[in-house]
Design an enzyme around this catalytic site. Structure first.
Site, PDB file in Angstrom:
ATOM      1  N   GLU A  42       0.755  -1.237  -0.154  1.00 12.04           N
ATOM      2  CA  GLU A  42       0.156   0.026   0.041  1.00 12.04           C
ATOM      3  C   GLU A  42       0.905   1.233  -0.024  1.00 12.04           C
ATOM      4  O   GLU A  42       0.292   2.301  -0.502  1.00 12.04           O
ATOM      5  CB  GLU A  42      -0.964  -0.184   1.090  1.00 12.04           C
ATOM      6  CG  GLU A  42      -2.057  -1.095   1.260  1.00 12.04           C
ATOM      7  CD  GLU A  42      -1.599  -2.619   1.652  1.00 12.04           C
ATOM      8  OE1 GLU A  42      -2.458  -3.068   1.798  1.00 12.04           O
ATOM      9  OE2 GLU A  42      -0.400  -2.569   1.950  1.00 12.04           O
ATOM     10  N   PHE A  84     -12.472  -7.393  13.477  1.00 11.68           N
ATOM     11  CA  PHE A  84     -10.931  -7.861  12.660  1.00 11.68           C
ATOM     12  C   PHE A  84     -10.556  -6.728  11.583  1.00 11.68           C
ATOM     13  O   PHE A  84     -11.678  -6.106  10.832  1.00 11.68           O
ATOM     14  CB  PHE A  84     -11.418  -9.031  11.930  1.00 11.68           C
ATOM     15  CG  PHE A  84     -10.397  -9.691  11.035  1.00 11.68           C
ATOM     16  CD1 PHE A  84      -9.078 -10.013  11.223  1.00 11.68           C
ATOM     17  CD2 PHE A  84     -10.627  -9.394   9.627  1.00 11.68           C
ATOM     18  CE1 PHE A  84      -8.117 -10.370  10.609  1.00 11.68           C
ATOM     19  CE2 PHE A  84      -9.795 -10.101   8.633  1.00 11.68           C
ATOM     20  CZ  PHE A  84      -8.424 -10.353   9.417  1.00 11.68           C
ATOM     21  N   GLN A  85      -9.345  -6.137  11.568  1.00 17.56           N
ATOM     22  CA  GLN A  85      -9.012  -5.299  10.453  1.00 17.56           C
ATOM     23  C   GLN A  85      -9.511  -3.695  10.760  1.00 17.56           C
ATOM     24  O   GLN A  85      -9.856  -3.429   9.914  1.00 17.56           O
ATOM     25  CB  GLN A  85      -8.871  -5.750   9.188  1.00 17.56           C
ATOM     26  CG  GLN A  85      -8.144  -6.979   9.107  1.00 17.56           C
ATOM     27  CD  GLN A  85      -7.677  -7.190   7.584  1.00 17.56           C
ATOM     28  OE1 GLN A  85      -8.805  -6.742   6.392  1.00 17.56           O
ATOM     29  NE2 GLN A  85      -6.487  -7.750   7.238  1.00 17.56           N
ATOM     30  N   LYS A  92     -17.971  -0.759   4.936  1.00 22.72           N
ATOM     31  CA  LYS A  92     -18.342  -2.093   4.030  1.00 22.72           C
ATOM     32  C   LYS A  92     -19.675  -2.081   3.704  1.00 22.72           C
ATOM     33  O   LYS A  92     -19.998  -2.282   2.351  1.00 22.72           O
ATOM     34  CB  LYS A  92     -17.774  -3.487   4.544  1.00 22.72           C
ATOM     35  CG  LYS A  92     -17.809  -4.457   3.288  1.00 22.72           C
ATOM     36  CD  LYS A  92     -17.302  -5.928   3.839  1.00 22.72           C
ATOM     37  CE  LYS A  92     -17.408  -6.866   2.681  1.00 22.72           C
ATOM     38  NZ  LYS A  92     -16.496  -8.133   2.822  1.00 22.72           N
ATOM     39  N   MET A 134      23.688   9.776   3.412  1.00 19.16           N
ATOM     40  CA  MET A 134      23.705  11.100   4.032  1.00 19.16           C
ATOM     41  C   MET A 134      23.638  10.891   5.356  1.00 19.16           C
ATOM     42  O   MET A 134      24.248  11.931   6.232  1.00 19.16           O
ATOM     43  CB  MET A 134      22.233  11.702   3.889  1.00 19.16           C
ATOM     44  CG  MET A 134      22.220  13.000   4.207  1.00 19.16           C
ATOM     45  SD  MET A 134      23.463  14.271   3.454  1.00 19.16           S
ATOM     46  CE  MET A 134      22.636  14.682   1.765  1.00 19.16           C
TER      47      MET A 134
END
Length: 573
Positions: free
Chosen positions: A52, A114-115, A164, A479
């Site tokens: 993602e 969940f999630q 959802k 760096m």
């Protein structure tokens, strides 16, 4: 009565009506209704990334290269949290993006389902705005608002969190042609009185400087900036984010300013008497020690974001408005008035700048038997004839790209400026290449940055993206090593990359071409060979000098005029 559609259908229809071309995403349970609708249509092109974070950076690169809003679709929970780094990257650089995150069904919100994560709470500090869509009836208008907020005023990312059940429920579809948000009214036209004050101050300038930032590019105002600068004959410098806003090969351009800017740009800033700041935010990498910043200057500041004006540096003439509109009005007044143009050949200020330029602050050892990273960027510029889209990751290679690749056009330099996100370069290049399929796209990176989003090589194979990856491999986090050398008595704590893959084999395992270049004489020929493979992604592993540092450098806490150069024998402290 309008046709009834499920929320997932409404979302897809709204994105089509909004003119969206690409969606960068990764599926999961909370967004499966949406993915099912994407399967049924052919107007929206979905790009399946491998992480993602890659989706957000790809959408970001697409937005920077086109000026359009980038669109991301991820699932709830880890899908949303994996996107936060890319959202913050876009937020810091004011990049227009709409991130659609799945959420658990509304009756489960707050139940630790969940999630489930609080996406609104998590993203609130790093978005321009965010929405939680609680009813399907609100979905279409929320999408319209999201695109409007993302693209107008000072642009930025907007998150739309969609449960959802909202994507499963049905309602009538009516996509608004426009929205009116009472609390959000960006000012686009500069105040006429302030513009006249600016003109009077400009007319009195004897040592003027134009300091232009990324806001010029975001507002598509490069044409107006170029006319303004040439009408006046003033010297101009760009920020890291502003490169390409004014032609980098033009004699009036005196290089990038800031921590790793040119000697002449920083000295001219320090000694100027009138500073015209345009679409820039006076960030710490530009100003150095605020107490020593432009001590002799009266400052004009043009910016669409009123919160940016006098935030870090007090200014004398603030002008809130669209950069393009304000510059257009200033140009009209300049054409109609009697303001004198500075002659570069005879003006004392330009003669002083010429003295600073003769120091040649970007010189490096061209006779070395090791590959110098600066030489690779110079060769890349020659091979591409300065006509490529260049993305970068973050670190030494980013600064060398900014210093040695001359950008004559806006939206060609794509890098993470504000957040400094390693892993940005490759997925951003994907978005750029999809936006400009017939153009040359190169990603300048370092081996430490490259491995952070290396999985996107798989995405590049799936969508036939012929990006050229230029890795300046010094086997260090470059760096970090440079700062440890200067400020930590050469204690190179965990900055050495001693377990690197064979990048040639790695590229080949993903189905691409890999090249390893170890000799200076092979740099140019290898680049020509790689760019001749127009339909292949080529990963070029340049084994560079481990000891090379980025110069000039202004140490933290120092003023713009206190630069350390490669030829100096003074200690940085």
């Amino acid at each position: 009565m309008s046709e009834k559609l499920r929320g997932a259908e409404i979302l897809c229809r709204a994105l089509v009506d909004e003119g969206v071309e690409f969606i960068f995403g990764y599926p999961g349970g909370a967004v499966l209704h949406i993915y099912d609708e994407l399967f049924k249509q052919d107007q929206l092109k979905h790009i399946l990334v491998r992480h993602e974070q890659g989706a957000t950076h790809a959408a970001d690169g697409y937005a920077r290269a086109t000026g359009k809003v980038g669109v991301v679709l991820v699932t709830s929970g880890p899908g949303a949290t994996n996107s936060v780094t890319g959202i913050a990257t876009a937020y810091m650089d004011s990049i227009p993006m709409v991130v659609l995150t799945g959420q658990v069904s509304t009756h489960l919100i707050g139940n630790d389902a969940f999630q489930e994560v609080d996406c609104i709470g998590i993203t609130r500090p790093c978005v321009k705005h965010n929405f939680l869509v609680a009813r399907v009836e609100d979905l279409a208008v929320t999408i319209k608002k999201a695109f409007y907020v993302a693209a107008t005023g000072r642009p930025g990312p907007v998150v739309v969190d969609i449960p959802k059940d909202v994507t499963a429920n049905a309602t009538g579809y009516d996509y608004p042609k426009a929205v009116d948000i009472r609390s959000y009214k960006p000012t686009t036209k500069g105040h006429p009185g302030q513009i006249k004050k600016a003109m009077r101050l400009i007319g009195k300038a004897r040592k003027p400087m134009i300091y232009a930032g990324g806001g010029v590019i975001l507002d598509d105002a490069a044409k107006e900036l170029t006319e303004f600068t040439r009408l006046l004959g003033f010297p101009i410098t760009n920020t890291l984010m502003g490169l390409g806003a004014y032609p980098g090969t033009d004699p009036q351009f005196i290089g990038m300013l800031g921590m790793h800017g040119t000697y002449e740009a920083n000295m001219a800033m320090h000694h100027c008497d009138v500073l015209i700041a345009i679409g820039a935010r006076f960030d710490d990498r530009v100003t150095g020690d605020l107490a020593q910043f432009c001590p002799e200057a009266k400052i004009i500041h043009i910016d669409i974001d009123p919160a940016s004006i006098s935030k870090n540096v007090p200014v004398d003439v603030p002008i809130v408005g669209s950069v393009r509109n304000v510059l257009g009005e200033l140009n009209r007044l300049l054409r109609d008035g009697d303001t004198k143009t500075i002659d570069r050949k005879s003006d004392p200020w330009w003669r002083q700048i010429g003295e600073w330029q003769r120091l040649d602050c970007l010189k490096f050892d061209r006779a070395s038997d090791l590959i110098k990273p600066q030489a690779v960027v110079e060769a890349l510029y020659e091979v591409t004839k300065g006509d490529a889209f260049i993305t970068s990751d973050v670190g030494q290679h980013q600064m060398w790209a900014a210093q040695y690749y001359k950008f004559d056009q806006p939206r060609r330099w794509i890098n993470s400026g504000g957040l400094g996100t390693m892993g940005f370069g490759l997925p951003a290049a994907m978005g750029v290449q999809l936006a400009h399929p017939n153009s040359t796209v190169a990603c300048i990176t370092g081996e430490a940055s490259l491995v952070m989003c290396i999985q996107e090589l798989s995405t590049c194979l799936q969508y036939d993206l012929p990006i050229k990856v230029i890795s300046l491999n010094n086997r260090y986090m470059g760096m970090v090593r440079q700062w440890q050398e200067f400020f930590y008595d050469r204690r190179y704590s965990h900055s050495y990359m001693d377990a690197l893959p064979d990048f040639v084999k790695l590229a080949e395992s993903f189905g691409h071409v890999g090249m390893r270049i170890e000799e200076p004489k092979d740099v140019g020929p290898a680049l020509k060979e790689a760019f001749a493979m127009e339909d292949r992604l080529v990963l070029m592993d340049f084994v560079t000098d481990q000891t090379e540092n980025v110069y000039p450098m202004i140490a933290a806490g120092k003023g713009q005029h206190e630069m350390h150069l490669a030829s100096d024998d003074r200690e940085l402290a």
